[in-house]
Write a protein that holds these residues in place. Structure first.
Motif, PDB file in Angstrom:
ATOM      1  N   ILE A 236      -7.627 -15.056  15.400  1.00 53.69           N
ATOM      2  CA  ILE A 236      -8.340 -13.845  14.975  1.00 53.69           C
ATOM      3  C   ILE A 236      -7.631 -13.189  13.803  1.00 53.69           C
ATOM      4  N   LEU A 237      -6.321 -13.121  13.887  1.00 51.12           N
ATOM      5  CA  LEU A 237      -5.540 -12.475  12.832  1.00 51.12           C
ATOM      6  C   LEU A 237      -5.361 -13.372  11.608  1.00 51.12           C
ATOM      7  N   GLY A 238      -5.886 -14.583  11.700  1.00 55.10           N
ATOM      8  CA  GLY A 238      -5.780 -15.480  10.543  1.00 55.10           C
ATOM      9  C   GLY A 238      -4.379 -16.018  10.371  1.00 55.10           C
ATOM     10  N   LEU A 239      -3.612 -15.990  11.439  1.00 55.39           N
ATOM     11  CA  LEU A 239      -2.221 -16.430  11.333  1.00 55.39           C
ATOM     12  C   LEU A 239      -2.063 -17.913  11.618  1.00 55.39           C
ATOM     13  N   ASP A 240      -3.192 -18.588  11.808  1.00 52.81           N
ATOM     14  CA  ASP A 240      -3.127 -20.031  12.009  1.00 52.81           C
ATOM     15  C   ASP A 240      -3.097 -20.761  10.671  1.00 52.81           C
ATOM     16  N   LYS A 241      -3.354 -20.015   9.607  1.00 58.24           N
ATOM     17  CA  LYS A 241      -3.325 -20.640   8.275  1.00 58.24           C
ATOM     18  C   LYS A 241      -2.216 -19.999   7.452  1.00 58.24           C
ATOM     19  N   PRO A 242      -1.558 -20.801   6.632  1.00 63.02           N
ATOM     20  CA  PRO A 242      -0.462 -20.249   5.834  1.00 63.02           C
ATOM     21  C   PRO A 242      -0.987 -19.338   4.723  1.00 63.02           C
ATOM     22  N   HIS A 243      -0.191 -18.376   4.357  1.00 64.99           N
ATOM     23  CA  HIS A 243      -0.531 -17.514   3.228  1.00 64.99           C
ATOM     24  C   HIS A 243       0.600 -17.561   2.215  1.00 64.99           C
ATOM     25  N   ASN A 244       0.214 -17.564   0.959  1.00 66.91           N
ATOM     26  CA  ASN A 244       1.213 -17.586  -0.090  1.00 66.91           C
ATOM     27  C   ASN A 244       1.260 -16.228  -0.792  1.00 66.91           C
TER      28      ASN A 244
ATOM     29  N   GLU B  14      -1.696 -15.234 -13.537  1.00 66.45           N
ATOM     30  CA  GLU B  14      -2.952 -15.925 -13.214  1.00 66.45           C
ATOM     31  C   GLU B  14      -2.722 -17.423 -13.009  1.00 66.45           C
ATOM     32  N   GLU B  15      -1.986 -17.985 -13.903  1.00 62.21           N
ATOM     33  CA  GLU B  15      -1.679 -19.420 -13.837  1.00 62.21           C
ATOM     34  C   GLU B  15      -1.032 -19.787 -12.489  1.00 62.21           C
ATOM     35  N   LEU B  16      -0.062 -18.994 -12.101  1.00 60.78           N
ATOM     36  CA  LEU B  16       0.655 -19.308 -10.862  1.00 60.78           C
ATOM     37  C   LEU B  16      -0.165 -19.012  -9.613  1.00 60.78           C
ATOM     38  N   VAL B  17      -1.007 -18.006  -9.701  1.00 61.37           N
ATOM     39  CA  VAL B  17      -1.878 -17.710  -8.558  1.00 61.37           C
ATOM     40  C   VAL B  17      -2.710 -18.940  -8.236  1.00 61.37           C
ATOM     41  N   LYS B  18      -3.193 -19.596  -9.301  1.00 61.40           N
ATOM     42  CA  LYS B  18      -4.010 -20.781  -9.082  1.00 61.40           C
ATOM     43  C   LYS B  18      -3.173 -21.958  -8.629  1.00 61.40           C
ATOM     44  N   LYS B  19      -2.070 -22.172  -9.310  1.00 62.91           N
ATOM     45  CA  LYS B  19      -1.221 -23.313  -9.013  1.00 62.91           C
ATOM     46  C   LYS B  19      -0.644 -23.228  -7.600  1.00 62.91           C
ATOM     47  N   GLU B  20      -0.162 -22.067  -7.247  1.00 64.77           N
ATOM     48  CA  GLU B  20       0.515 -21.911  -5.960  1.00 64.77           C
ATOM     49  C   GLU B  20      -0.416 -21.400  -4.857  1.00 64.77           C
ATOM     50  N   GLU B  21      -1.658 -21.214  -5.212  1.00 70.15           N
ATOM     51  CA  GLU B  21      -2.644 -20.690  -4.254  1.00 70.15           C
ATOM     52  C   GLU B  21      -2.189 -19.399  -3.590  1.00 70.15           C
ATOM     53  N   ILE B  22      -1.761 -18.478  -4.416  1.00 68.99           N
ATOM     54  CA  ILE B  22      -1.326 -17.171  -3.914  1.00 68.99           C
ATOM     55  C   ILE B  22      -2.552 -16.392  -3.442  1.00 68.99           C
ATOM     56  N   ASP B  23      -2.511 -15.880  -2.229  1.00 74.92           N
ATOM     57  CA  ASP B  23      -3.638 -15.073  -1.752  1.00 74.92           C
ATOM     58  C   ASP B  23      -3.233 -13.657  -1.335  1.00 74.92           C
TER      59      ASP B  23
END
Lengths: 228, 228
Positions: free
Chosen positions: B77-85, B138-147
């Motif tokens: 529910i908290l979305g903690l099953d998926k990693p966040h960058n 912007e470049e790194l957000v895409k490359k590293e999938e920062i959310d």
DNA sequence: CAATACTGTTTCAAGTGTGAAACAATTTTT
DNA sequence: AAAAATTGTTTCACACTTGAAACAGTATTG
């Protein structure tokens, strides 16, 4: 003026107002109306007047508020005219980071001591602040006139540390341990839980959002646990 | 189950429940009732059931909750099953402290990049995290999938940084700049204001307290500004 | 099968916070 | 002296949160 209890939300806003006024003062602005203040900083003018009215009459009808006078008044109300000495308990990552951060932010809060149980850390310094054995807490509270304690220890020790801190006579505590702490009524605890904050963001990301950006609804029903 | 909007207070509590369950699980406890949970951690059993009911039926009547099942459900529910960058903007004291802190707390949040405008800092590392020029955000957000973005810059830059962050598509933001930020509705901002927290403690210490420990009343009236 | 335990759900009362509106009081401006 | 501006203050409606209470439904226990 009212003489009822003051909500924490009100005093939090006073903090915000003070910062806004500091900004105005830096710009050389001498007077400001509640409307003006509200527009500049996205506040609510009625609320500003109401909040201030709890503490006295600071404005001049037809004019507004004299920025510097109100700054001084708010500073005094918030107790920021007197210095406070802070002791940080827990010289781990959080504790040392906070020591570092507060040491260099120009406020009237001085970090005067760090405390830890780890003998390897005791005696070392973080910036100009020495790490002491936690056993010397009471001694140093008296010597350094510590009046604010910051708890930055692992969750499982936090409640015990809190009780020690309270026993020594500290009344204002900031808690960074990710656990709610319990104390008597005349003790003030502010808990800052960075884990909850992050997890709440995670929840937000995990939810489906509608066109309006609002979180629409939770996951489906009928998720029943099977009998073992 | 209800399908209304979920209050942030509710999701904050889910975070707390999850931690409690983790603790129980570590102790080898397999099932727990809402009453039991409430008593152990000073919560309210009705509230626990109500909070959970927003998301489904997780308990077993007559039994309670299976600790590990509920953990998994809350994690999801908290979305903690998926990693966040996480990308941290501002490699000053606060930013580097946070990078350090989060890097070593075992969560599913990874700090993958720090950003700063200071050329002297760009290229250096904090722990394993590199400091990048803010222009490469912007470049790194895409490359590293920062959310998730963490804003740890001085107050005067915070709103501009926020807008840059939002423009790149980040939806979840943690703000440590001592200023309230404004964004569209579909952006989630959590502000952690350490200054307000400390000042609220200062206010508490400055107030006269009665026998019951309650803050009694504010300072006197009739503080009028004289006409200039 | 009956008793017990506990959840899921609704309802209600109380408390709190917010924002708008209104208006008298007071000062400045014209 | 009149008009304009703005505070100080009250009032009201609305929204939100909490906590308690009640109770049907479902599983376990004896």
């Amino acid at each position: 003026m009212k003489v009822e209890k003051i909500s924490e939300l009100t005093t939090n806003r006073l903090s915000v107002y003070l910062r806004c006024l500091n900004e105005l003062s830096a710009k050389g602005i001498k007077t400001v109306s509640s409307d003006d203040l509200a527009k500049r900083f996205h506040l609510n003018s009625a609320q500003i007047r109401k909040d201030l009215a709890y503490f006295g009459e600071f404005g001049v009808r037809g004019v507004g508020y004299y920025v510097d006078n109100l700054r001084q008044d708010l500073t005094k109300i918030l107790g920021l005219d007197k210095p406070h000495n802070v002791g940080i308990i827990g010289a781990g990552r959080m504790g040392t980071a906070l020591a570092d951060y507060y040491e260099y932010s120009q406020t009237n809060f001085s970090v005067v001591a760090l405390f830890d149980t780890d003998k390897a850390k005791v005696g070392q310094k973080v910036g100009n602040v020495k790490i002491h054995d936690i056993k010397k807490f009471e001694e140093l509270v008296k010597k350094e006139e510590i009046d604010v304690a910051v708890i930055a220890v692992p969750a499982q020790y936090a409640q015990d540390i809190l009780e020690m801190v309270v026993k020594v006579g500290i009344k204002a505590i900031m808690n960074f341990a990710p656990i709610p702490l319990k104390a008597e009524e005349n003790i003030k605890i502010r808990t800052v839980d960075l884990t909850i904050s992050l997890e709440s963001l995670s929840y937000f990301l995990a939810q489906p959002t509608g066109e309006n950006g609002k979180i629409m609804k939770p996951i489906a029903k009928n998720r029943r646990i099977k009998k073992k």
